[in-house]
Enzyme design. Sequence first.
Site, mmCIF file in Angstrom:
data_model
loop_
_atom_site.group_PDB
_atom_site.id
_atom_site.type_symbol
_atom_site.label_atom_id
_atom_site.label_comp_id
_atom_site.label_asym_id
_atom_site.label_seq_id
_atom_site.Cartn_x
_atom_site.Cartn_y
_atom_site.Cartn_z
ATOM 1 N N ASP A 169 6.881 5.950 6.305
ATOM 2 C CA ASP A 169 5.602 5.603 6.940
ATOM 3 C C ASP A 169 5.513 4.079 7.053
ATOM 4 O O ASP A 169 5.498 3.375 6.030
ATOM 5 C CB ASP A 169 4.465 6.144 6.060
ATOM 6 C CG ASP A 169 3.091 6.026 6.706
ATOM 7 O OD1 ASP A 169 2.984 5.369 7.758
ATOM 8 O OD2 ASP A 169 2.130 6.598 6.139
ATOM 9 N N GLU A 174 -2.460 10.420 12.236
ATOM 10 C CA GLU A 174 -3.374 10.752 11.128
ATOM 11 C C GLU A 174 -4.749 10.135 11.338
ATOM 12 O O GLU A 174 -5.727 10.618 10.774
ATOM 13 C CB GLU A 174 -2.777 10.340 9.778
ATOM 14 C CG GLU A 174 -2.673 8.840 9.586
ATOM 15 C CD GLU A 174 -2.066 8.450 8.246
ATOM 16 O OE1 GLU A 174 -1.118 9.115 7.800
ATOM 17 O OE2 GLU A 174 -2.530 7.465 7.665
ATOM 18 N N TYR A 200 0.838 -1.207 0.000
ATOM 19 C CA TYR A 200 0.000 0.000 0.000
ATOM 20 C C TYR A 200 0.872 1.255 0.000
ATOM 21 O O TYR A 200 1.852 1.333 0.746
ATOM 22 C CB TYR A 200 -0.910 0.003 1.229
ATOM 23 C CG TYR A 200 -1.700 1.277 1.374
ATOM 24 C CD1 TYR A 200 -2.784 1.528 0.564
ATOM 25 C CD2 TYR A 200 -1.329 2.239 2.300
ATOM 26 C CE1 TYR A 200 -3.504 2.703 0.671
ATOM 27 C CE2 TYR A 200 -2.038 3.414 2.422
ATOM 28 C CZ TYR A 200 -3.125 3.639 1.599
ATOM 29 O OH TYR A 200 -3.822 4.803 1.711
HETATM 30 C C1 GCO Z 1 -0.251 9.146 4.665
HETATM 31 C C2 GCO Z 1 -1.316 8.157 4.931
HETATM 32 C C3 GCO Z 1 -2.241 7.828 3.820
HETATM 33 C C4 GCO Z 1 -3.480 7.196 4.432
HETATM 34 C C5 GCO Z 1 -4.715 7.573 3.711
HETATM 35 C C6 GCO Z 1 -5.926 6.945 4.360
HETATM 36 O O1 GCO Z 1 0.668 9.166 5.454
HETATM 37 O O2 GCO Z 1 -0.383 9.903 3.725
HETATM 38 O O3 GCO Z 1 -0.845 7.033 5.605
HETATM 39 O O4 GCO Z 1 -1.628 6.976 2.940
HETATM 40 O O5 GCO Z 1 -3.381 5.826 4.457
HETATM 41 O O6 GCO Z 1 -4.775 8.954 3.680
HETATM 42 O O7 GCO Z 1 -7.088 7.439 3.848
HETATM 43 MG MG MG Z 2 0.537 7.820 7.004
#
Ligand code: GCO
Ligand code: MG
Length: 406
Positions: free
Chosen positions: A213, A265, A159
């Site tokens: 991340d 987040e 992801y």
């Molecule tokens: C980031 C986030 C995104 C989130 C997404 C969920 O650090 O930008 O982890 O990848 O997963 O915004 O809706």
């Molecule tokens: Mg993130």
Amino acid sequence: MKITAARVIVCSPGRNFVTLKIETDQGLTGLGDATLNGRELAVASYLTDHVVPCLIGRDAHRIEDTWHYLYRGAYWRRGPVTMSAIAAVDTALWDLKAKAAGMPLYQLLGGASRERVLVYCHANGRDIEHTVDEVLRHRELGYEAIRAQSGVPGLDKVYGVVDPDKGDQPYEPADADLPSEHAWSTEKYLRHAPRLFDAVRRAVGDDVHLLHDAHHRLTPIEAARLARDLEPFRLFWLEDATPAENPDAFRLLRQHSTTPIAVGEVFNTLWDCKGLIEQQLVDYIRATVVHAGGITHLRRIADLAAIHQVRTGCHGATDLSPVCMGAALHFDLWVPNFGIQEHMPHTAETDAVFPHAYRFERGYMHPGDVPGHGVEIDEALAAKYPYRRAYLPVNRQQHDGTLWHW
Ligand code: GCO
Ligand code: MG
């Protein structure tokens, strides 16, 4: 200034966005973002069915009172759906107040604390070589802070990692009919991540901030190992190293490493952040306008963070609409304990639906100086992009199919 009408606009110019538009008897309108990725219609219903009827006739200037009316008054507090709905109202009211004052929103917050807003971008690639190329390409665009993510050998899809050769969109396309499933292996990832940052740091040199991340996928001790293994590469931050529900997990991480830690987040209120901030277990707090109750509440989170030397690092992925981005940039220009702002450019279709005053210039952004937060919606254009059901993916353990964090 009385509220005469409020409407929810759902559109999908590439991905889904939920926008609240508030109208007043002064002829001014205000906009708030209410987008909750993958659960958009829940917030739209919360607003249309439960919140909008309570707004009609209220004084649009009473932002604080309206916030508490919606938070305390509902009895059922907190949670992403409730707080995104409250955020949309709050953002629209700040937009209105600033328009009525004839000032850009940051002036009402206390004025600019800085000339421009440092942002970080996403560089990701199918493998280390591709990721290094992407980091260097973003460096050329002027970014001084770059988040690096890469595909992991032995995992088919990770992801947040986009492979343009496979026609991937940034993150999941809005037409995913059901959640896609990815296979995950922590062992493979933990072997790979330090190799990635070794290569990136060598290629890009010392003068660039590097971020990463881990997307909540590690246990506390695995997170501690990663943070320690990444120390030689001097990260600006390691984000979401372990699930954030349990502050004690971060204590363990802290005891093992000096890599700066970012989290939040998925946080919706001060109460999610409180323990981590007060115990100084994190360095950056990622809560942002849309998911954390609007400007009114985010400001409270930032003030608590300030006295514990925790800085802000607002979430800014493309599933947050330009309305959230505009409001966040006003917040960033003002907030004394600013750290950094995430920036993923929206598609041309999205930018056309949401004309905005904010601008990007060589690694920095500015919210612009038009009255309000500076973001509008072209409703006729928005109507050409109807809602399409879309989901975030899920992760399963590669070896036995157990559902895992993604
Ligand atoms: C980031 C986030 C995104 C989130 C997404 C969920 O650090 O930008 O982890 O990848 O997963 O915004 O809706
Ligand atoms: Mg993130």
